[in-house]
Scaffold this motif. Structure first.
Motif, short mmCIF file in Angstrom:
data_model
loop_
_atom_site.label_atom_id
_atom_site.label_comp_id
_atom_site.label_asym_id
_atom_site.label_seq_id
_atom_site.Cartn_x
_atom_site.Cartn_y
_atom_site.Cartn_z
N ARG A 462 0.84 -1.20 0.00
CA ARG A 462 0.00 0.00 0.00
C ARG A 462 0.87 1.25 0.00
O ARG A 462 0.52 2.26 -0.62
N VAL A 467 -3.11 -1.15 -4.78
CA VAL A 467 -4.40 -1.33 -4.13
C VAL A 467 -4.49 -2.77 -3.64
O VAL A 467 -4.12 -3.70 -4.37
N GLN A 489 -8.29 -2.17 0.77
CA GLN A 489 -9.04 -1.00 0.30
C GLN A 489 -10.27 -1.40 -0.50
O GLN A 489 -11.15 -0.56 -0.72
N LEU A 523 -14.45 1.78 1.76
CA LEU A 523 -13.94 0.62 1.03
C LEU A 523 -14.66 0.48 -0.31
O LEU A 523 -15.88 0.69 -0.40
#
Length: 578
Positions: A462, A467, A489, A523
């Motif tokens: 990250r 991602v 995420q 999210l």
């Protein structure tokens, strides 16, 4: 019916004794040099035929045996017609009894009757055309031949009934044992492979307990009918007992047999089947082969049922082949589009590893990924899949100007390596990719591990800009309780979660709650396994932004992806037609 080997052996014996009987009949015949030489030639041809049938007959398909049985009728008729006197003619004609026995011993009822009828009518016509053989004598001979055929039919029926399962009509344990004995002998003699499989219907007891034994019998008959119609040549399917079947596959190696079993079990996707496959090792007994197949069956059941497993020795060979394919860079990838629902745009693709075995063909991903995990090949597999995907999408980008996000599956075993973030970054740099163009997908159940190295590396990824997504979300035991602490995420909703959103109001309401929860936690949410227009409409209604599935596009090669994208290009947007 007899096996090809038994059929060939029996027919060869009858041909040999028929030829010998013809020669013996000539010894007491009235001298007639011209005809005697012809009859002797016919008898010698029968003896030669015995040698040919005994040598090559076991390899013939069953249908081929109609030819020598019909030929026997012709030879006997010709010899009887040419016999120099009535006694010799009758002696030769009596050999037709062998045809009556052969017909019912080798063939089903209809073809057997056809052979018997042809033999009886043919030899009757030959004898009645002779002026020296009385009609009552011909009738007596025909009576004896028909009686022999009838008795043979009854004996064969009784013998086959003892080797058949009364419900399915398949071979039972006794029939399986007889067939396996013949096939093992043939495999050892020819040096050809032979594989055996045991197939078990998952949760069959529940069907009997819930719906009754008649419902269970219907399931067994349904499976029997489907499998029997699709068997490869020479294969033997048997009911091993209860809900367990056995399958013998001559000429197939273990991996090829596994592929065949997987093809058969896929004929009924609504019936779970576990299977174990083992390849015959020269010198082992029937019991040893079936024990290894049984051990492989339990491996499949322990792995979660509704799957097939290969015996350890064959798996070791397959793992060696996989290692060789990885070393040679022969692993492939397929790309499945990820769609932004609000704008009907393809924003990215998920790379899926693929392996085409040189002999077996396409190996299912679940199988070779599990194999890689068992033999320490996951790191090499993951790295090659990422390298291949980056290289192919870079070529696509240069050729078309299309920029797509790349989703890659990464195992916890890879993530546990201390240098994984560095190797990941180096690969991206090699192809000129920035980390924010890659989505690292990790199965949610693996993320529940508290391994410090894994979590630390995810944070490092990250930090690079990648991602991180939780794949197959909704299948773990503590999804909601840990959703706020998972280092991700995006959440990728499992296919099983999406399948019932249009048929189960509770599942649709649960999905609406997850959408709201994901929004509140910041999210992203991706729906996997979208297959119908109705599911697509429901996802849009609930506010899901991203989706993938067969409705939008199946996994495809990079070449097919380029064509697929071009066909959907409209003013720079990629319209999803469904």
């Amino acid at each position: 019916m007899a096996t090809p080997r038994t059929t060939a052996r029996t027919l060869a014996v009858f041909y040999a004794f028929g030829g010998a009987a013809g020669l013996l009949a000539l010894l007491g015949a009235t001298p007639h040099s011209g005809r005697s030489w012809v009859i002797a030639t016919i008898a010698s041809s029968a003896l030669l035929g015995a040698v040919v049938i005994g040598r090559w007959g076991p390899r013939w398909p069953r249908a081929v045996f109609h030819v020598p049985v019909a030929a026997a009728t012709g030879l006997i008729g010709a010899a009887a017609a040419l016999a120099p006197d009535p006694l010799t003619a009758l002696a030769i004609a009596s050999i037709i009894a062998f045809v009556a026995i052969d017909a019912f011993f080798f063939f089903r009822h209809g073809p057997a009757l056809a052979h018997l009828g042809g033999a009886v009518l043919g030899i009757s016509a030959v004898l009645l055309l002779r002026p020296d053989v009385p009609a009552p004598t011909v009738l007596a001979l025909v009576t004896v031949v028909v009686a022999l055929g009838t008795v043979t039919r009854d004996l064969v029926w009784r013998a086959s009934s003892a080797s058949c399962d009364p419900l399915t009509g398949l071979a039972n344990r006794r029939g399986l044992d007889d067939a396996l004995h013949e096939l093992l002998a043939a495999a050892d003699r020819r040096g050809e492979p032979l594989s055996a499989a045991l197939l078990d219907l998952d949760h069959f007891k529940q069907v009997n307990d819930t719906d009754g034994h008649e419902a269970g019998d219907r399931v067994l008959l349904r499976v029997t009918e489907a499998w029997s119609a699709q068997l490869p040549p020479g294969a033997v399917l048997a009911r091993h007992g209860g809900d367990e079947f056995a399958l013998l596959l001559p000429g197939l190696t273990g991996p090829a047999a596994l592929a065949e079993v997987q093809r058969l079990t896929a004929l009924h996707p609504d019936i779970g089947v576990s299977g174990g496959v083992a390849q015959h090792v020269p010198g082992e007994t029937r019991a040893q082969l079936m024990r290894r197949a049984d051990a492989a069956l339990y491996v499949a059941k322990d792995g979660g049922r509704n799957r097939c497993a290969l015996d350890g020795a064959a798996r070791d060979q397959l793992s060696t082949d996989l290692a060789g394919a990885l070393a040679a860079g022969q692993l492939g990838v397929a790309f499945q589009p990820v769609v932004e629902l609000s704008g009907n745009r393809v924003i990215g693709v998920e790379a899926l590893a693929r392996w085409d075995h040189p002999e077996r063909g396409a190996v299912p991903p679940d199988e070779f990924i599990a194999l890689a995990e068992q033999h320490g090949l996951l790191t090499a597999l993951g790295e090659q899949a990422l390298r291949t995907a980056l290289g192919q999408l870079t070529g696509l980008r240069e050729a078309t100007g299309v920029h797509l996000l790349l989703g890659v599956n990464v195992s916890v075993r890879e993530l546990a390596a201390a240098d994984y973030p560095q190797r990941f970054a180096a690969l991206l740099a090699e192809f000129g990719w920035s980390a924010d163009q890659v989505v690292v997908e990790v199965t949610e159940t693996q993320l529940e591990s508290d391994a410090g190295a894994v979590r630390q590396n995810l944070e490092a990824l990250r930090g690079l800009g990648a991602v991180v997504a939780a794949d197959d979300f909704g299948t773990g035991y503590s999804s909601l309780s840990r959703i706020d602490v998972l280092p991700v995420q995006h959440l990728k909703l499992d296919t099983s979660f999406i399948a019932s959103i249009t048929t189960s109001p509770r599942r649709a309401q649960l999905l609406a709650s997850i959408v709201a929860l994901a929004d509140n936690l910041g999210l992203g949410l991706v729906a996997e396994g979208v297959e119908t227009v109705e599911q697509d409409a429901e996802l849009r209604r609930l506010g899901v932004l991203l989706a993938q599935g067969w409705l939008y596009g199946r996994p495809m090669s990079v070449t097919d992806l380029a064509v697929w994208l071009d066909a959907r290009s409209v003013d720079g947007a990629f319209a999803v037609a469904g």
